[in-house]
Every structure is written in C-alpha cells, then in structure tokens.
Write a protein that holds these residues in place. Structure first.
Motif, PDB file in Angstrom:
ATOM      1  N   SER A  75      13.590  25.490  -5.788  1.00 17.65           N
ATOM      2  CA  SER A  75      14.084  24.121  -5.980  1.00 17.65           C
ATOM      3  C   SER A  75      15.335  23.833  -5.167  1.00 17.65           C
ATOM      4  O   SER A  75      15.459  22.770  -4.558  1.00 17.65           O
ATOM      5  CB  SER A  75      14.354  23.845  -7.455  1.00 17.65           C
ATOM      6  OG  SER A  75      13.152  23.695  -8.146  1.00 17.65           O
ATOM      7  N   LYS A  76      16.281  24.760  -5.156  1.00 16.39           N
ATOM      8  CA  LYS A  76      17.527  24.544  -4.422  1.00 16.39           C
ATOM      9  C   LYS A  76      17.245  24.298  -2.942  1.00 16.39           C
ATOM     10  O   LYS A  76      17.746  23.338  -2.359  1.00 16.39           O
ATOM     11  CB  LYS A  76      18.464  25.742  -4.594  1.00 16.39           C
ATOM     12  CG  LYS A  76      19.769  25.598  -3.825  1.00 16.39           C
ATOM     13  CD  LYS A  76      20.682  26.785  -4.045  1.00 16.39           C
ATOM     14  CE  LYS A  76      20.457  27.817  -2.978  1.00 16.39           C
ATOM     15  NZ  LYS A  76      21.472  28.880  -2.982  1.00 16.39           N
ATOM     16  N   LEU A 117      17.654  16.538   0.934  1.00 15.38           N
ATOM     17  CA  LEU A 117      18.975  15.980   1.221  1.00 15.38           C
ATOM     18  C   LEU A 117      19.081  15.635   2.707  1.00 15.38           C
ATOM     19  O   LEU A 117      19.569  14.562   3.071  1.00 15.38           O
ATOM     20  CB  LEU A 117      20.066  16.971   0.817  1.00 15.38           C
ATOM     21  CG  LEU A 117      21.497  16.641   1.236  1.00 15.38           C
ATOM     22  CD1 LEU A 117      21.998  15.392   0.533  1.00 15.38           C
ATOM     23  CD2 LEU A 117      22.406  17.832   0.945  1.00 15.38           C
ATOM     24  N   GLY A 118      18.613  16.531   3.548  1.00 14.73           N
ATOM     25  CA  GLY A 118      18.638  16.271   4.991  1.00 14.73           C
ATOM     26  C   GLY A 118      17.803  15.061   5.371  1.00 14.73           C
ATOM     27  O   GLY A 118      18.218  14.233   6.182  1.00 14.73           O
ATOM     28  N   LYS A 137      22.866  21.041  -9.374  1.00 11.18           N
ATOM     29  CA  LYS A 137      22.298  21.461 -10.654  1.00 11.18           C
ATOM     30  C   LYS A 137      21.332  22.636 -10.472  1.00 11.18           C
ATOM     31  O   LYS A 137      21.210  23.495 -11.347  1.00 11.18           O
ATOM     32  CB  LYS A 137      21.580  20.286 -11.323  1.00 11.18           C
ATOM     33  CG  LYS A 137      21.119  20.585 -12.720  1.00 11.18           C
ATOM     34  CD  LYS A 137      20.526  19.366 -13.397  1.00 11.18           C
ATOM     35  CE  LYS A 137      20.067  19.752 -14.792  1.00 11.18           C
ATOM     36  NZ  LYS A 137      19.459  18.636 -15.493  1.00 11.18           N
ATOM     37  N   ALA A 138      20.658  22.688  -9.318  1.00 11.91           N
ATOM     38  CA  ALA A 138      19.711  23.776  -9.027  1.00 11.91           C
ATOM     39  C   ALA A 138      20.398  25.033  -8.518  1.00 11.91           C
ATOM     40  O   ALA A 138      19.739  26.015  -8.184  1.00 11.91           O
ATOM     41  CB  ALA A 138      18.667  23.304  -8.016  1.00 11.91           C
ATOM     42  N   ALA A 167       4.842  17.645  -8.411  1.00  8.54           N
ATOM     43  CA  ALA A 167       3.776  18.263  -7.619  1.00  8.54           C
ATOM     44  C   ALA A 167       4.338  18.863  -6.331  1.00  8.54           C
ATOM     45  O   ALA A 167       3.972  19.970  -5.937  1.00  8.54           O
ATOM     46  CB  ALA A 167       2.678  17.244  -7.303  1.00  8.54           C
ATOM     47  N   VAL A 168       5.230  18.137  -5.681  1.00  9.45           N
ATOM     48  CA  VAL A 168       5.846  18.618  -4.438  1.00  9.45           C
ATOM     49  C   VAL A 168       6.613  19.911  -4.697  1.00  9.45           C
ATOM     50  O   VAL A 168       6.499  20.877  -3.937  1.00  9.45           O
ATOM     51  CB  VAL A 168       6.768  17.535  -3.835  1.00  9.45           C
ATOM     52  CG1 VAL A 168       7.659  18.107  -2.750  1.00  9.45           C
ATOM     53  CG2 VAL A 168       5.952  16.375  -3.293  1.00  9.45           C
ATOM     54  N   HIS A 169       7.381  19.951  -5.757  1.00  6.94           N
ATOM     55  CA  HIS A 169       8.171  21.144  -6.061  1.00  6.94           C
ATOM     56  C   HIS A 169       7.300  22.335  -6.419  1.00  6.94           C
ATOM     57  O   HIS A 169       7.679  23.480  -6.188  1.00  6.94           O
ATOM     58  CB  HIS A 169       9.186  20.850  -7.175  1.00  6.94           C
ATOM     59  CG  HIS A 169      10.409  20.161  -6.673  1.00  6.94           C
ATOM     60  ND1 HIS A 169      11.557  20.830  -6.340  1.00  6.94           N
ATOM     61  CD2 HIS A 169      10.646  18.860  -6.405  1.00  6.94           C
ATOM     62  CE1 HIS A 169      12.450  19.972  -5.900  1.00  6.94           C
ATOM     63  NE2 HIS A 169      11.927  18.765  -5.927  1.00  6.94           N
ATOM     64  N   GLY A 170       6.128  22.080  -6.947  1.00  9.94           N
ATOM     65  CA  GLY A 170       5.282  23.181  -7.382  1.00  9.94           C
ATOM     66  C   GLY A 170       4.229  23.633  -6.401  1.00  9.94           C
ATOM     67  O   GLY A 170       3.490  24.576  -6.678  1.00  9.94           O
TER      68      GLY A 170
END
Length: 106
Positions: free
Chosen positions: A39-40, A47-48, A68-69, A30-33
């Motif tokens: 995505s990258k 990561l931060g 991977k992204a 949900a967060v990614h969309g």
C-alpha cells in the motif's frame, strides 16, 4: 494530522451520489489488491500521478494516506523530488508546498 482523511468536498459528493462513491472506493480496493506493490509504495506512485496532473486535493489525499500506510515525510518529499526531470520543478515545488502547508496545519 487529522483522523479524517477524506475532504469535505468528497463527503458532499458521497451524500449526493453514494452509489458513485461506492464504485470509486471499490475500484480503489481492487487496484490495491491486484498486484505485488504494498500500500505504501502504491500510494507513493499515486502521489506522483496526482502531482503530475496538478491535482492539489489528490496530492493531499495520497500524501496523508501514504503517511498512514507507513511512509515518512522524507519518503513523500523524495517521491515528489524524483519527479522533477519528468514533470518539472515548478510542478514539483507546488506539490511539495501543498503537502507542507496541509501537514503543518494538521
């Protein structure tokens, strides 16, 4: 780099609490969309946050998934170096060492 991006501990939690992990993974989807970041970029942001919270496992997970992204190692290290004035050199250096050690072993 290993094909399996999920650590053993994550799989242990999944085996013991599958509904919980399903909910966590659905939240991630949900967060990614829900916004304009690719995505990258979103993985580099995450990561931060992982580095700022001193979470070695999360740093490694987000670094691997960012690769991977489509992120390069230079982009990953730059994302971490960019945190220096916010979270401090020792925390950044630790996160960079975790990434370097993990990726050198893969």
């Amino acid at each position: 780099m290993k094909d399996d991006l999920k650590p053993k501990h994550y799989e242990i939690i999944r085996a013991k609490h599958p509904a919980y992990i399903e909910a966590v993974e659905n939240l991630g989807k949900a967060v990614h969309g829900c916004g304009p970041l690719d995505s990258k970029t979103l993985l580099l942001v995450q990561l931060g946050a992982a580095a700022a919270s001193h979470s070695e496992g999360s740093v490694l997970s987000h670094a691997r998934r960012a690769l991977k992204a489509g992120a390069s190692l230079d982009e990953i290290y730059h994302a971490l170096i960019g945190l220096t004035s916010t979270i401090g050199f020792p925390t950044v250096a630790a996160a960079m060492s975790w990434v370097r050690k993990a990726l050198d072993e893969d």
